[in-house]
Design a protein around this motif. Structure first.
Motif, mmCIF file in Angstrom:
data_model
loop_
_atom_site.group_PDB
_atom_site.id
_atom_site.type_symbol
_atom_site.label_atom_id
_atom_site.label_comp_id
_atom_site.label_asym_id
_atom_site.label_seq_id
_atom_site.Cartn_x
_atom_site.Cartn_y
_atom_site.Cartn_z
ATOM 1 N N GLY A 171 0.824 -1.202 0.000
ATOM 2 C CA GLY A 171 0.000 0.000 0.000
ATOM 3 C C GLY A 171 0.852 1.243 0.000
ATOM 4 O O GLY A 171 2.043 1.213 -0.297
ATOM 5 N N ARG A 172 0.243 2.343 0.377
ATOM 6 C CA ARG A 172 0.891 3.651 0.371
ATOM 7 C C ARG A 172 1.214 4.034 1.817
ATOM 8 O O ARG A 172 0.344 3.988 2.683
ATOM 9 N N TYR A 173 2.470 4.420 2.045
ATOM 10 C CA TYR A 173 2.942 4.743 3.386
ATOM 11 C C TYR A 173 3.819 5.994 3.350
ATOM 12 O O TYR A 173 4.262 6.431 2.297
ATOM 13 N N ALA A 174 4.114 6.524 4.542
ATOM 14 C CA ALA A 174 5.102 7.579 4.734
ATOM 15 C C ALA A 174 5.856 7.252 6.017
ATOM 16 O O ALA A 174 5.336 6.559 6.893
ATOM 17 N N VAL A 175 7.081 7.768 6.119
ATOM 18 C CA VAL A 175 7.932 7.495 7.270
ATOM 19 C C VAL A 175 8.474 8.808 7.813
ATOM 20 O O VAL A 175 8.816 9.721 7.053
ATOM 21 N N SER A 176 8.562 8.899 9.134
ATOM 22 C CA SER A 176 9.287 9.982 9.794
ATOM 23 C C SER A 176 10.338 9.352 10.687
ATOM 24 O O SER A 176 10.182 8.214 11.137
ATOM 25 N N ALA A 177 11.414 10.083 10.926
ATOM 26 C CA ALA A 177 12.472 9.574 11.801
ATOM 27 C C ALA A 177 13.121 10.742 12.523
ATOM 28 O O ALA A 177 13.148 11.867 12.012
ATOM 29 N N TYR A 178 13.634 10.476 13.714
ATOM 30 C CA TYR A 178 14.421 11.476 14.420
ATOM 31 C C TYR A 178 15.409 10.793 15.346
ATOM 32 O O TYR A 178 15.210 9.649 15.750
ATOM 33 N N GLN A 179 16.500 11.501 15.638
ATOM 34 C CA GLN A 179 17.482 11.005 16.586
ATOM 35 C C GLN A 179 17.179 11.613 17.937
ATOM 36 O O GLN A 179 17.295 12.819 18.134
ATOM 37 N N ASP A 180 16.785 10.772 18.862
ATOM 38 C CA ASP A 180 16.494 11.183 20.233
ATOM 39 C C ASP A 180 17.823 11.172 20.995
ATOM 40 O O ASP A 180 18.177 10.188 21.628
ATOM 41 N N GLU A 181 18.550 12.272 20.893
ATOM 42 C CA GLU A 181 19.913 12.325 21.424
ATOM 43 C C GLU A 181 19.977 12.160 22.938
ATOM 44 O O GLU A 181 20.928 11.584 23.454
ATOM 45 N N ASN A 182 18.983 12.656 23.649
ATOM 46 C CA ASN A 182 19.026 12.585 25.114
ATOM 47 C C ASN A 182 18.182 11.441 25.686
ATOM 48 O O ASN A 182 18.072 11.299 26.895
ATOM 49 N N PRO A 215 17.972 16.078 15.285
ATOM 50 C CA PRO A 215 17.868 15.776 13.853
ATOM 51 C C PRO A 215 16.609 14.965 13.527
ATOM 52 O O PRO A 215 16.252 14.046 14.260
ATOM 53 N N TYR A 216 15.953 15.311 12.419
ATOM 54 C CA TYR A 216 14.728 14.635 11.999
ATOM 55 C C TYR A 216 14.656 14.614 10.474
ATOM 56 O O TYR A 216 15.345 15.372 9.799
ATOM 57 N N GLY A 217 13.799 13.741 9.948
ATOM 58 C CA GLY A 217 13.616 13.679 8.505
ATOM 59 C C GLY A 217 12.400 12.847 8.142
ATOM 60 O O GLY A 217 11.784 12.210 9.008
ATOM 61 N N PHE A 218 12.069 12.854 6.850
ATOM 62 C CA PHE A 218 10.894 12.156 6.337
ATOM 63 C C PHE A 218 11.244 11.380 5.073
ATOM 64 O O PHE A 218 12.226 11.700 4.397
ATOM 65 N N SER A 219 10.428 10.403 4.757
ATOM 66 C CA SER A 219 10.612 9.664 3.519
ATOM 67 C C SER A 219 10.526 10.626 2.332
ATOM 68 O O SER A 219 9.886 11.677 2.401
ATOM 69 N N ARG A 220 11.194 10.233 1.260
ATOM 70 C CA ARG A 220 11.293 11.023 0.028
ATOM 71 C C ARG A 220 11.911 12.395 0.280
ATOM 72 O O ARG A 220 11.714 13.329 -0.494
ATOM 73 N N ASP A 221 12.626 12.529 1.403
ATOM 74 C CA ASP A 221 13.280 13.780 1.782
ATOM 75 C C ASP A 221 12.290 14.951 1.779
ATOM 76 O O ASP A 221 12.644 16.089 1.447
ATOM 77 N N ALA A 222 11.049 14.652 2.134
ATOM 78 C CA ALA A 222 9.992 15.670 2.138
ATOM 79 C C ALA A 222 10.273 16.722 3.208
ATOM 80 O O ALA A 222 10.785 16.411 4.284
ATOM 81 N N ARG A 223 9.908 17.941 2.892
ATOM 82 C CA ARG A 223 10.060 19.049 3.836
ATOM 83 C C ARG A 223 8.823 19.919 3.812
ATOM 84 O O ARG A 223 8.225 20.126 2.759
ATOM 85 N N GLY A 224 8.482 20.441 4.960
ATOM 86 C CA GLY A 224 7.380 21.386 5.049
ATOM 87 C C GLY A 224 7.912 22.804 5.038
ATOM 88 O O GLY A 224 9.102 23.034 5.245
ATOM 89 N N ARG A 233 13.154 -0.874 0.170
ATOM 90 C CA ARG A 233 14.223 -0.304 0.987
ATOM 91 C C ARG A 233 14.235 1.183 0.687
ATOM 92 O O ARG A 233 14.343 1.573 -0.473
ATOM 93 N N ILE A 234 14.096 2.005 1.723
ATOM 94 C CA ILE A 234 14.130 3.447 1.537
ATOM 95 C C ILE A 234 15.173 4.045 2.469
ATOM 96 O O ILE A 234 15.605 3.405 3.423
ATOM 97 N N ARG A 235 15.545 5.288 2.178
ATOM 98 C CA ARG A 235 16.523 5.989 3.008
ATOM 99 C C ARG A 235 15.916 7.301 3.464
ATOM 100 O O ARG A 235 15.281 8.007 2.676
ATOM 101 N N VAL A 236 16.107 7.605 4.747
ATOM 102 C CA VAL A 236 15.658 8.869 5.319
ATOM 103 C C VAL A 236 16.891 9.618 5.794
ATOM 104 O O VAL A 236 17.707 9.069 6.538
ATOM 105 N N LYS A 237 17.009 10.866 5.342
ATOM 106 C CA LYS A 237 18.150 11.696 5.743
ATOM 107 C C LYS A 237 17.697 12.646 6.852
ATOM 108 O O LYS A 237 16.756 13.417 6.666
ATOM 109 N N LEU A 238 18.388 12.582 7.981
ATOM 110 C CA LEU A 238 18.096 13.490 9.093
ATOM 111 C C LEU A 238 18.791 14.824 8.849
ATOM 112 O O LEU A 238 19.888 14.875 8.312
ATOM 113 N N ARG A 239 18.112 15.896 9.278
ATOM 114 C CA ARG A 239 18.683 17.248 9.140
ATOM 115 C C ARG A 239 18.615 17.964 10.469
ATOM 116 O O ARG A 239 17.807 17.729 11.268
#
Length: 140
Positions: free
Chosen positions: A78-89, A105-114, A134-140
């Motif tokens: 199906g159709r999905y989206a992913v979010s990710a973040y580094q919980d440093e603390n 740092p956080y990011g979304f699938s397809r390198d989407a930005r708001g 297999r997808i890749r999410v880049k944190l910013r």
């Protein structure tokens, strides 16, 4: 007494219930970590209404290398989206500063930005086929 029609329906339902369900695995690679502190949290979403606040399911992994990987198993195609973040603390939330701007740092699938907040589901969505993905999410 059961009619021939009800017996036929029961047989059909039994046959359908014994068919294998199609399930796919989604591998999410997360890059762009700031060091090796804390954990990486990855959320999976399947509707625009839930994105990015109410995850369908989520996974965490230690932030112990430059690129970490999580695997969502047995998903329906199906159709999905992913979010990710580094919980440093390690407080299990995305810390925010002034005006709600993320401090970690956080990011979304397809390198989407708001523009003034998170992106729209349509910008982050991708299709998961029966063979998985297999997808890749880049944190910013």
């Amino acid at each position: 007494m059961h009619s021939p029609t009800s017996r036929l329906m029961a047989c059909v339902l039994f046959a359908l219930s014994s068919l294998p369900t199609i399930a796919a695995d989604l591998v999410v690679e997360v890059e762009g970590l700031r060091g090796t502190q804390g954990v990486v949290s990855v959320g999976l979403f399947d509707t625009a209404e839930s994105f990015p606040q109410q995850v369908l399911t989520g996974l965490r992994t230690p932030a112990d290398k430059p690129v970490v990987e999580v695997v969502f198993r047995n998903l329906q195609p199906g159709r999905y989206a992913v979010s990710a973040y580094q919980d440093e603390n390690g407080n299990l939330q995305l810390d925010r500063g002034l005006f709600g701007i993320p401090k970690e740092p956080y990011g979304f699938s397809r390198d989407a930005r708001g523009t003034a907040g998170p992106p729209e589901f349509r910008d982050a969505r991708f299709d998961l086929g029966a063979d998985g993905a297999r997808i890749r999410v880049k944190l910013r």
